[in-house]
Design an enzyme around this catalytic site. Structure first.
Site, mmCIF file in Angstrom:
data_model
loop_
_atom_site.group_PDB
_atom_site.id
_atom_site.type_symbol
_atom_site.label_atom_id
_atom_site.label_comp_id
_atom_site.label_asym_id
_atom_site.label_seq_id
_atom_site.Cartn_x
_atom_site.Cartn_y
_atom_site.Cartn_z
ATOM 1 N N TYR A 73 -19.639 -26.740 53.809
ATOM 2 C CA TYR A 73 -20.768 -25.740 54.404
ATOM 3 C C TYR A 73 -21.900 -26.043 53.686
ATOM 4 C CZ TYR A 73 -16.839 -22.646 55.369
ATOM 5 O OH TYR A 73 -15.686 -21.752 56.101
ATOM 6 N N LEU A 124 -15.420 -10.454 63.953
ATOM 7 C CA LEU A 124 -16.463 -10.145 64.996
ATOM 8 C C LEU A 124 -16.533 -11.155 66.041
ATOM 9 C CD1 LEU A 124 -19.046 -8.587 62.322
ATOM 10 C CD2 LEU A 124 -17.124 -7.512 63.584
#
Length: 333
Positions: A65, A214
């Site tokens: 990341y 989500l």
């Protein structure tokens, strides 16, 4: 904090039959390192530290990341708080200096190399849960898990996890060393694991940490925000899928409003109600987003709520582009 939220907040979830006890929501930190466009280091650190202060114990990151940026950020945020968190770290994805992706490497020598760098960037002596980010088709899973098991014996890793693998890989890995959890995408929009993967997890005594609850912000009405936002390339956010999904999301928003919840809380509460033994990992990038997510713990959904919610329509489009879907072991049938 209401009585129900207090009760929920005090509860913990055990990761597998051999893993640690963790707070019922985890914090995923990927979005703090530019995957959804520009990010703010100071706000990221505040978000992680606020999460810890609110009782969150599972902090999830990956060495790829931001090419190490995220681990350095997490390391700064947990300094002085190390004993209060469980660090879940993914490894194996290869990156180029131009932000390109170069496949996966989980050879035993690479596993130990990745771990050495993660320990240094995070500023810790041991990683709580270490997992390959994807299955490496060139390396038997037994070899990869065996290498992590060596790190466990040497005291550098406490527990072993997996990410986005299917049932055959799960069984083979678990024979080599106990697996505490599988990290996999699961949401109202992505229910694939219910059919085959979740039953095998329960059979083997393995938990799950559920990301994408989500659907990368889709279920809360968020949209791609410019060039650096990789969602602009995902099928659910483009073309005819985007248009159809906007209608479903609008219905979800109305449903949430009727129950005095935000759309994000509704999406998280659905996952908590459907899979109470598993742990949603929310990708909050700001303190405001974190506080909103934590609010879901005090707003449980009834069976009637679940039935009504699931009747509002389904999300169109795969979670990744076709090329990426082909490389997911978890999607093989």
């Amino acid at each position: 904090m209401g009585t129900q939220e207090t009760k929920q907040a005090q509860r913990t979830v055990k990761l597998g039959s051999t893993g640690p006890e963790v707070y019922p929501l985890g914090l995923g930190c990927m979005g703090m390192s530019g995957m959804y466009g520009a990010s703010d280091d100071a706000e990221g650190i505040r978000t992680i530290q606020t999460a810890i202060d609110r009782g969150v114990t599972l902090i999830d990151t990956g060495d790829f990341y931001g090419m190490g940026h995220n681990e350095l950020l997490v390391g700064r945020a947990i300094a002085g708080r190390r004993e209060r968190v469980q660090l879940s770290v993914k490894f194996g994805a290869l990156r180029g200096p131009d932000n390109s992706w170069g496949g996966v490497d989980t050879r035993p020598a690479a596993v130990k190399n990745f771990a050495a760098y993660s320990l240094k960037r995070l500023g810790v002596d041991v990683i709580d849960i270490y997992r390959p980010a994807r299955l490496d088709p060139a390396v038997p899973i037994e070899d990869t898990i065996g290498a992590i098991a060596d790190l466990v014996k040497a005291g550098y890793v406490r527990h072993i996890g997996l990410s986005e693998v299917g049932v055959e890989t799960l069984r083979r890995a678990h024979k080599v060393h106990p697996i505490v959890d599988l990290q996999i995408e699961y949401s109202l929009a992505s229910r694939g694991p219910e059919a085959d993967i979740f039953p095998v997890l329960k059979e083997l005594g393995i938990s799950a940490t559920l990301y994408g609850v989500l659907s990368r912000g889709l279920l809360s009405g968020s949209k791609p925000k410019g060039q650096g936002d990789f969602r602009a390339y995902l099928p659910r956010f483009t073309g005819a899928n985007r248009e159809k999904n906007e209608g479903v999301v609008a219905a979800l928003q109305r449903f949430a409003q009727e129950r005095r919840m935000t759309p994000g809380q509704l999406a998280i509460a659905w996952v908590l109600a459907k899979q109470p033994g598993f742990v949603p990992v929310v990708g909050s990038r700001t303190v405001a987003q974190l506080e909103d997510a934590l609010g879901a713990l005090g707003r449980p959904l009834s069976q009637e709520d679940l039935a009504a919610l699931e009747s509002l329509g389904s999300i169109s489009g795969e979670r990744y582009a076709p090329e990426q879907m082909r490389h997911l072991d978890s999607e093989r049938r």
